[in-house]
Design an enzyme around this catalytic site. Structure first.
Site, PDB file in Angstrom:
ATOM      1  CD  GLU A 183      -3.103  -0.992   0.291  1.00 55.10           C
ATOM      2  OE1 GLU A 183      -3.703   0.093   0.297  1.00 55.10           O
ATOM      3  OE2 GLU A 183      -3.428  -1.943  -0.457  1.00 55.10           O
ATOM      4  CG  HIS A 260      -3.704   2.565   4.418  1.00 53.69           C
ATOM      5  ND1 HIS A 260      -4.475   3.381   3.623  1.00 53.69           N
ATOM      6  CD2 HIS A 260      -3.402   1.481   3.660  1.00 53.69           C
ATOM      7  CE1 HIS A 260      -4.627   2.825   2.435  1.00 53.69           C
ATOM      8  NE2 HIS A 260      -3.989   1.670   2.436  1.00 53.69           N
ATOM      9  CB  CYS A 378      -4.781   9.829   2.788  1.00 53.04           C
ATOM     10  SG  CYS A 378      -5.234   8.934   4.251  1.00 53.04           S
TER      11      CYS A 378
HETATM   12  O1  SUG Z   1      -7.827   2.962   0.025  1.00 50.78           O
HETATM   13  N1  SUG Z   1     -10.620   5.087   0.182  1.00 50.78           N
HETATM   14  C1  SUG Z   1      -9.181   4.921   0.249  1.00 50.78           C
HETATM   15  C2  SUG Z   1      -8.596   5.823   1.305  1.00 50.78           C
HETATM   16  C3  SUG Z   1      -7.102   5.817   1.256  1.00 50.78           C
HETATM   17  C4  SUG Z   1      -6.504   6.545   2.408  1.00 50.78           C
HETATM   18  N2  SUG Z   1      -5.117   6.544   2.314  1.00 50.78           N
HETATM   19  C5  SUG Z   1      -4.262   6.470   3.368  1.00 50.78           C
HETATM   20  N3  SUG Z   1      -4.687   6.086   4.563  1.00 50.78           N
HETATM   21  N4  SUG Z   1      -3.027   6.697   3.162  1.00 50.78           N
HETATM   22  C6  SUG Z   1      -8.826   3.452   0.553  1.00 50.78           C
HETATM   23  O2  SUG Z   1      -9.564   2.829   1.311  1.00 50.78           O
HETATM   24  C7  SUG Z   1     -12.802   4.733  -0.753  1.00 50.78           C
HETATM   25  C8  SUG Z   1     -13.476   4.787  -2.118  1.00 50.78           C
HETATM   26  C9  SUG Z   1     -14.948   4.619  -2.035  1.00 50.78           C
HETATM   27  O3  SUG Z   1     -15.447   3.942  -1.151  1.00 50.78           O
HETATM   28  O4  SUG Z   1     -15.643   5.180  -2.931  1.00 50.78           O
HETATM   29  C10 SUG Z   1     -11.304   4.588  -0.817  1.00 50.78           C
HETATM   30  O5  SUG Z   1     -10.786   4.016  -1.764  1.00 50.78           O
END
Ligand code: SUG
Length: 458
Positions: A183, A260, A378
């Site tokens: 990730e 994460h 993020c």
């Molecule tokens: O991968 N949300 C992302 C959020 C990423 C956050 N990044 C970090 N923590 N670095 C994920 O879960 C949600 C999309 C949706 O539900 O429409 C989403 O992909």
């Protein structure tokens, strides 16, 4: 909040790390695609506001740049991604593909339409030149294989990063590893011996994995980061083994919504801000980090009694950006939600009260992104650079106040005010998204970046 006068701070005057924010894409929407991500699940099918989301992101870039650090951006990916739908068997014209996917498999259309590349903390893991055996900057593109909507990203991310760091004699962009879920920087912390977060001094890398060492995985939610992938990223990025540490994330934290590691801890320079339940074997993990950094780390541990892990997740306190300013002080850039939740507010006040190296706090409204589980941290990939590397980023990807004006006008021109899942099937949205990205790539001036530009539409 707790800002000491500048003359009392040590002046380091080194070039700090570059912040590379993801520009939110025109199809930003809430599709509930990420199990284990509490906000993504809670906001499934809500109406999104892509224009507002992108402007909130730009406001954050402006505020961070005003701290005196270099700021850049990575462009959105093309979405809906028609090649993904074609590979799944949908055929005909692009409009036919969208209509059939919408009718027969709306979840696949949603996967192909997510603007999730905006969370550039998941774009890659960065090994700065100071820490790599060959003295070059390494970016290892994340495979994001645990979530189907995110597994679409790596090919375009690699292309964009290669355009952004074109000097292959000094920077290498690696293909994703193939040894388990990775990730990117969201599960990686770099610590240095001083306040300096740049690459003029060497650092220690903490890779935080969720599964793969034989111990019990989380019971409820998926662990996205695998140990084998973390190890492979470290070697692939040329990291000298003495500089790499592998620490297991607490499975209970993952079950509480820390999908994460950057939802429950963040490092910057010699500071490690963490929730007490972030790591499995908490005390031992901290001891190992202390040992690896020769005792140089300054841990700021927030206790569960002060901020229960569920509130760490709802406030996203640990998904703050901690930034070393050129004057040597540190600012914590926290989501505005932290100012509204009493326990998070108290914890933030304590963190920035002047007794830790973090001496100032800034609250930013990135609520559109937060509703999908994406906080300030993020939204950015940090790239620690040496002074001599400040020219590594192609100028087309730089954020400056003048370029901000162009980006704002571009967003106002092309982005929908609001979006529902049904809108994703509209062929005019696809056309306008491609026109918008054509305009953006011409302005950036680093060549074609998207499948529709390289292969023709579809
Ligand atoms: O991968 N949300 C992302 C959020 C990423 C956050 N990044 C970090 N923590 N670095 C994920 O879960 C949600 C999309 C949706 O539900 O429409 C989403 O992909």
């Amino acid at each position: 909040m707790g800002v000491r006068p500048a003359e009392q701070r040590t002046t380091l005057l080194r070039v700090p790390e570059l912040q590379l924010d993801g520009l939110v894409g025109p199809t930003h929407n809430y599709a509930g695609l990420s199990p284990g991500n509490v906000a993504s699940q809670a906001n499934r099918a809500a109406v999104s506001h892509p224009r507002k989301a992108a402007l909130q992101g730009l406001d954050k870039m402006r505020a961070v740049a005003a701290l005196g650090v270099p700021q850049g951006f990575l462009p959105p990916h093309e979405r809906p991604h028609v090649p993904t739908l074609r590979a799944l068997g949908f055929g005909g014209s692009d409009a036919d593909v969208l209509a059939a996917a919408h009718r027969d498999a709306p979840h696949l259309l949603a996967r192909a339409s997510s603007a999730s590349a905006m969370w550039t903390a998941n774009a890659a893991t960065v090994i700065p030149s100071a820490d790599a055996a060959d003295g070059r900057l390494h970016l290892v593109v994340a495979n994001l294989r645990s979530m189907p909507h995110r597994a679409i990203e790596p090919a375009t991310t690699a292309r964009i990063l290669r355009a952004a760091f074109p000097d292959t004699t000094r920077a290498t962009v690696h293909e994703p590893v193939d040894s388990g879920g990775d990730e990117g920087a969201a599960n990686h912390i770099r610590l240095t011996p001083s306040h300096d977060a740049g690459a003029d001094e060497a650092g220690t890398h903490v890779f935080v994995f969720g599964t793969g060492d034989g111990s019990s995985p989380p019971k409820v939610h998926p662990a996205r980061q695998e140990l084998a992938a973390s190890m492979h990223v470290a070697t692939c990025g040329g990291l000298t083994p003495a500089r790499a540490l592998f620490i297991r994330q607490n499975p209970d934290a993952i079950d509480a919504g820390c999908f994460h590691n950057d939802v429950c801890s963040v490092g910057n320079g010699n500071v490690l801000l963490m929730h007490e339940r972030a790591f499995a074997d908490g005390t031992e993990a901290l001891d190992r980090i202390r040992e690896a950094t020769a005792g140089g780390v300054i841990p700021i541990v927030v206790r569960d009694v002060d901020l229960p892990i569920a509130e760490a997740v709802s406030s996203y306190l640990f998904n703050s950006q901690v930034i070393t300013r050129p004057d040597g002080g540190m600012t914590i850039v926290a989501p505005s939600e932290c100012g509204e939740m009493p326990n998070a507010r108290r914890a933030l006040d304590r963190i920035a009260d002047g007794t830790t190296p973090i001496d100032a706090a800034l609250l930013m409204d990135v609520r559109e992104s937060m509703r999908n589980g994406g906080g300030p941290a993020c939204l950015r990939l940090r790239v620690p650079l040496r002074r001599s590397e400040s020219d590594l980023l192609h100028p087309g990807f730089r954020w400056t106040p003048d370029r901000d004006a162009w980006l704002r006008a571009w967003i106002e021109r092309w982005y929908p005010d609001s979006l529902t899942p049904d809108d994703l099937a509209d062929p005019s949205l696809l056309r306008s998204m491609r026109d918008a990205l054509d305009a953006l790539t011409s302005w950036i001036g680093a060549g074609s970046l998207y499948d529709f530009q390289l292969r023709g539409n579809g």
